[in-house]
Scaffold this motif. Structure first.
Motif, PDB file in Angstrom:
ATOM      1  N   LEU A 223      25.999  27.828 -44.298  1.00 44.08           N
ATOM      2  CA  LEU A 223      26.025  26.641 -45.144  1.00 44.08           C
ATOM      3  C   LEU A 223      25.201  25.558 -44.456  1.00 44.08           C
ATOM      4  O   LEU A 223      25.625  24.999 -43.444  1.00 44.08           O
ATOM      5  N   PRO A 224      23.983  25.244 -44.958  1.00 50.15           N
ATOM      6  CA  PRO A 224      23.070  24.316 -44.268  1.00 50.15           C
ATOM      7  C   PRO A 224      23.422  22.851 -44.488  1.00 50.15           C
ATOM      8  O   PRO A 224      22.685  22.108 -45.135  1.00 50.15           O
ATOM      9  N   VAL A 225      24.563  22.425 -43.946  1.00 46.91           N
ATOM     10  CA  VAL A 225      25.016  21.040 -44.147  1.00 46.91           C
ATOM     11  C   VAL A 225      24.278  20.096 -43.212  1.00 46.91           C
ATOM     12  O   VAL A 225      23.796  20.476 -42.157  1.00 46.91           O
ATOM     13  N   HIS A 226      24.219  18.824 -43.618  1.00 45.45           N
ATOM     14  CA  HIS A 226      23.569  17.798 -42.804  1.00 45.45           C
ATOM     15  C   HIS A 226      24.536  17.233 -41.774  1.00 45.45           C
ATOM     16  O   HIS A 226      25.738  17.493 -41.799  1.00 45.45           O
ATOM     17  N   LEU A 227      24.002  16.402 -40.893  1.00 47.26           N
ATOM     18  CA  LEU A 227      24.735  16.000 -39.697  1.00 47.26           C
ATOM     19  C   LEU A 227      25.710  14.845 -39.886  1.00 47.26           C
ATOM     20  O   LEU A 227      26.681  14.749 -39.149  1.00 47.26           O
ATOM     21  N   THR A 228      25.446  13.943 -40.788  1.00 41.91           N
ATOM     22  CA  THR A 228      26.303  12.775 -40.889  1.00 41.91           C
ATOM     23  C   THR A 228      27.675  13.159 -41.439  1.00 41.91           C
ATOM     24  O   THR A 228      27.829  14.139 -42.171  1.00 41.91           O
ATOM     25  N   SER A 229      28.658  12.364 -41.094  1.00 43.12           N
ATOM     26  CA  SER A 229      30.041  12.695 -41.419  1.00 43.12           C
ATOM     27  C   SER A 229      30.266  12.856 -42.923  1.00 43.12           C
ATOM     28  O   SER A 229      30.816  13.860 -43.382  1.00 43.12           O
ATOM     29  N   GLU A 230      29.817  11.880 -43.703  1.00 45.21           N
ATOM     30  CA  GLU A 230      30.078  11.935 -45.139  1.00 45.21           C
ATOM     31  C   GLU A 230      29.265  13.021 -45.828  1.00 45.21           C
ATOM     32  O   GLU A 230      29.764  13.711 -46.722  1.00 45.21           O
TER      33      GLU A 230
END
Length: 335
Positions: A223-230
């Motif tokens: 799952l290529p999620v981004h780094l920021t929390s939200e």
């Protein structure tokens, strides 16, 4: 109160001390070519007569600025800020190490508009050397500058086929040990959460895949999620809403792992009973999550010291090599 200055130039101080201007200059700079007794006498005279070295003039004469540029390129994560827990954990020891070398830190957070952003920094000659924190999706821009500008080191993934000198953890080994731990717990539906466009994350994912292959394969999700929390929370929440939950998660960073903990709790999933979660970095807050986060530790304090040491050695013309530090799996309650 400091004494009222009665000597304002090196020449006046040299005449007072009965030595050459060069001897005074070297003595005030702490140059050990000059006898210690002479250096001590000249420094004492300078203090007695209120003499202050014009540091700007000295730096200009020596063709140095007295500053080190620390650059954070965010080509893939434009929403990421300096308050990110990993940046905060690295910048503190980095600032201390640079100050210990008598230099100032000039910090730049860069959202690249073109591929010449790093050229602009080094060509401005405002710094004596550059530390790049993270390669983002800017490998080509960094590599082009590395070929022509020696006083530069990079925190990031090891690039044996590149010119750039890198310092970081052995990311492949870290990803592999995290997956091996989950497999040893009997987890069979593993997932890797992280954007592998980032070289460090790609290396962690490669290690994750190596562990799966050695265990005979098995079901795995990327799952290529981004780094920021939200952003990471939203992506993980959306994924869990439409898919069966994995029973083991390796997150590319602690921030992503913490977002996974929050999303899983919102879905009624228990950690670690239903899903084991492992992060990467071991930022300070990792031990205070609920449950405390199992993670792969990067020794950022040691890494900061190595970054500065290698940079200053390159500034002196030495040949140095990239360093990949051995990561450590920190076991806590989440896995």
């Amino acid at each position: 109160m400091p004494p009222t200055p009665t000597v304002s130039t090196l020449a006046e101080l040299a005449e007072l001390a009965g030595v050459s201007v060069a001897t005074v200059s070297r003595s005030l700079a702490g140059n050990t070519v000059i006898a210690e007794s002479t250096r001590t006498r000249i420094v004492a005279l300078a203090r007695e007569h209120g003499f202050q070295v014009n540091q700007a003039a000295r730096n200009l004469r020596l063709r140095r600025t007295g500053a080190i540029g620390v650059v954070l390129p965010l080509g893939h994560e434009a929403e990421q800020h300096l308050s990110d827990p990993f940046f905060m954990s690295l910048l503190g020891p980095l600032a201390d190490a640079i100050a210990d070398r008598g230099h100032d830190l000039l910090l730049s957070r860069i959202i690249p508009k073109d591929d010449r952003w790093l050229d602009a920094i080094v060509d401005a000659r405002r710094v004596d050397g550059v530390i790049v924190i993270g390669q983002s999706n800017q490998i080509d821009a960094i590599e082009r500058v590395a070929r022509r500008y020696r006083p530069m080191v990079v925190w990031g993934a090891d690039m044996p086929d590149k010119t750039q000198i890198t310092i970081g953890s052995d990311n492949v080994a870290g990803g592999r040990m995290a997956a091996e731990h989950l497999l040893a717990q009997g987890r069979t539906r593993l997932a890797f959460f992280g954007n592998i466009e980032v070289p460090e994350f790609a290396a962690r994912y490669a290690g994750f895949q190596q562990a799966l292959a050695a265990a005979g394969g098995g079901q795995a999700t990327l799952l290529p999620v981004h780094l920021t929390s939200e952003a990471s929370y939203s992506a993980i929440e959306n994924y869990l809403a439409g898919h069966a939950s994995p029973d083991g998660i390796v997150a590319a960073s602690d921030v992503i792992a913490m977002s996974a903990l929050r999303a899983l709790a919102g879905r009624g999933k228990r950690v670690p009973q239903d899903v084991s979660v492992i992060g990467y970095d071991d930022v300070l807050i990792a031990m205070h999550t609920n449950p405390p986060l199992t993670t792969v530790r990067q020794d950022v304090a040691r890494g900061a010291a190595i970054l500065v040491d290698l940079l200053f050695r390159r500034m002196e013309g030495e040949e140095v090599e990239s360093v990949a530090m051995t990561p450590e799996l920190i076991l806590r309650a989440s896995a």
